[in-house]
Design a protein around this motif. Structure first.
Motif, mmCIF file in Angstrom:
data_model
loop_
_atom_site.group_PDB
_atom_site.id
_atom_site.type_symbol
_atom_site.label_atom_id
_atom_site.label_comp_id
_atom_site.label_asym_id
_atom_site.label_seq_id
_atom_site.Cartn_x
_atom_site.Cartn_y
_atom_site.Cartn_z
ATOM 1 N N VAL A 19 16.981 -15.274 7.059
ATOM 2 C CA VAL A 19 16.489 -14.044 7.901
ATOM 3 C C VAL A 19 16.627 -14.351 9.369
ATOM 4 O O VAL A 19 16.113 -15.104 9.917
ATOM 5 N N VAL A 20 17.530 -13.751 10.077
ATOM 6 C CA VAL A 20 18.242 -13.715 11.336
ATOM 7 C C VAL A 20 17.254 -12.605 12.188
ATOM 8 O O VAL A 20 17.295 -11.533 11.895
ATOM 9 N N VAL A 21 16.300 -13.272 13.076
ATOM 10 C CA VAL A 21 15.616 -12.489 13.638
ATOM 11 C C VAL A 21 15.940 -12.269 15.249
ATOM 12 O O VAL A 21 16.079 -13.261 15.923
ATOM 13 N N ASP A 22 16.193 -10.909 15.697
ATOM 14 C CA ASP A 22 16.511 -10.677 17.009
ATOM 15 C C ASP A 22 15.533 -9.461 17.317
ATOM 16 O O ASP A 22 15.828 -8.432 16.968
ATOM 17 N N VAL A 23 14.493 -9.603 17.965
ATOM 18 C CA VAL A 23 13.589 -8.401 18.525
ATOM 19 C C VAL A 23 14.207 -7.708 19.580
ATOM 20 O O VAL A 23 13.968 -6.317 19.449
ATOM 21 N N ARG A 25 17.094 -7.406 21.673
ATOM 22 C CA ARG A 25 16.923 -6.125 20.996
ATOM 23 C C ARG A 25 17.992 -5.883 19.738
ATOM 24 O O ARG A 25 18.010 -5.028 19.233
ATOM 25 N N ALA A 26 18.869 -7.085 19.513
ATOM 26 C CA ALA A 26 20.022 -6.672 18.668
ATOM 27 C C ALA A 26 19.689 -5.918 17.305
ATOM 28 O O ALA A 26 20.176 -4.939 16.885
ATOM 29 N N PHE A 27 18.550 -6.579 16.639
ATOM 30 C CA PHE A 27 18.354 -5.884 15.361
ATOM 31 C C PHE A 27 17.096 -4.800 15.412
ATOM 32 O O PHE A 27 16.909 -4.291 14.325
ATOM 33 N N ALA A 30 20.025 -2.217 15.894
ATOM 34 C CA ALA A 30 20.709 -1.923 14.408
ATOM 35 C C ALA A 30 20.215 -1.024 13.425
ATOM 36 O O ALA A 30 20.693 -0.172 12.947
ATOM 37 N N ALA A 31 18.668 -1.292 13.536
ATOM 38 C CA ALA A 31 17.938 -0.424 12.862
ATOM 39 C C ALA A 31 17.895 0.875 13.170
ATOM 40 O O ALA A 31 18.011 1.993 12.418
ATOM 41 N N TRP A 32 18.052 1.249 14.483
ATOM 42 C CA TRP A 32 18.166 2.496 15.228
ATOM 43 C C TRP A 32 19.395 3.396 14.562
ATOM 44 O O TRP A 32 19.529 4.320 14.430
ATOM 45 N N ALA A 33 20.419 2.449 14.695
ATOM 46 C CA ALA A 33 21.810 2.831 14.439
ATOM 47 C C ALA A 33 21.795 3.239 13.067
ATOM 48 O O ALA A 33 22.271 4.200 12.799
ATOM 49 N N PHE A 34 21.200 2.709 12.059
ATOM 50 C CA PHE A 34 21.205 3.061 10.726
ATOM 51 C C PHE A 34 20.412 4.438 10.683
ATOM 52 O O PHE A 34 20.579 5.355 9.831
ATOM 53 N N CYS A 113 18.874 -9.324 8.537
ATOM 54 C CA CYS A 113 18.639 -9.368 9.878
ATOM 55 C C CYS A 113 17.588 -8.313 10.022
ATOM 56 O O CYS A 113 17.206 -7.294 9.319
ATOM 57 N N ALA A 114 16.791 -8.999 10.900
ATOM 58 C CA ALA A 114 15.196 -8.292 11.066
ATOM 59 C C ALA A 114 14.540 -8.366 12.404
ATOM 60 O O ALA A 114 15.187 -9.147 13.391
#
Length: 224
Positions: A19-23, A25-27, A30-34, A113-114
């Protein structure tokens, strides 16, 4: 469920589940992009690769850390992305830590990714898959980023079935060096709402799975 928390430099072997965590801002981005309709996100190895992919695929959307640059359509800011229509689009993302962490474990059997915005969905997927051992990749500051570690520990507890409140973990993240740098404008390409958006727990109901597609590491919303 056994949990390990490692920085990118500490990844000496390929884990089965990562589980790759980047709060910040990357992930979160990514969540906003989806959420804004993106179909998939290609995690680029370098800025040059991101630009090359964009050049070969003019309809793709390329984003990066820092200020806007020629060839890139957006920056790594959740607030700046939240009003962009990405319906059906492919996004190419290159960041300082998050994308690097995902590529470091690209050969794992399962890569998620989280960030806080998809924490519970990520934990739920780990439970559903019956993962016995999970390596949490704390991407920021060579594994010392408090916001990423706090999020990773929160997800690990929830994945193990523990009833735990998010407030304390969010407080740690909000007091982190990354949060201060974003709030103070030390990091470039920042919107005033970025920190608050990164500290929203379970904003989105989906987990994000990354896997190799040919030579590219591609992030998608996990299938239900």
């Amino acid at each position: 469920m056994e949990s390990r928390f490692l920085g990118i430099p500490q990844l000496v072997e390929t884990p089965a589940t990562a589980v790759v965590v980047d709060v910040m801002r990357a992930f979160t981005v990514a969540a906003w992009a989806f959420a804004r309709g993106a179909e998939r996100i290609v995690l680029a190895e370098s800025l040059d690769q991101a630009l090359a992919l964009k050049a070969r695929n003019p309809g793709w959307v390329a984003l990066k850390d820092g200020t806007p640059a020629a060839g890139f359509d957006a920056v790594n800011s959740p607030a700046m992305l939240r009003t962009v229509d990405l319906s059906g689009r492919t996004v190419v993302q290159k960041t300082t830590a998050g994308t690097v962490g995902a590529l470091a474990v690209k050969d794992a059997e399962l890569v998620l990714c989280a960030s806080f915005v998809v924490a519970e969905a990520t934990a739920r997927l780990l439970r559903e898959r019956g993962c016995e051992s999970v390596t949490y990749v704390v991407t920021g500051e060579e594994g010392r980023a408090e916001e990423d570690l706090a999020c990773a520990e929160y997800i690990a507890l929830r994945a193990g079935g523990d009833e735990v409140e998010a407030a304390g973990f969010l407080r740690r993240a909000g007091e982190s060096r990354a949060a201060a740098e974003l709030a103070e404008g030390v990091r470039l390409g920042v919107h005033p709402d970025d920190v608050a958006l990164c500290l929203e727990v379970d904003r989105f109901p989906f987990a994000m799975v990354a896997a190799l597609e040919g030579s590219l590491m591609v992030l998608k919303v996990a299938e239900k």
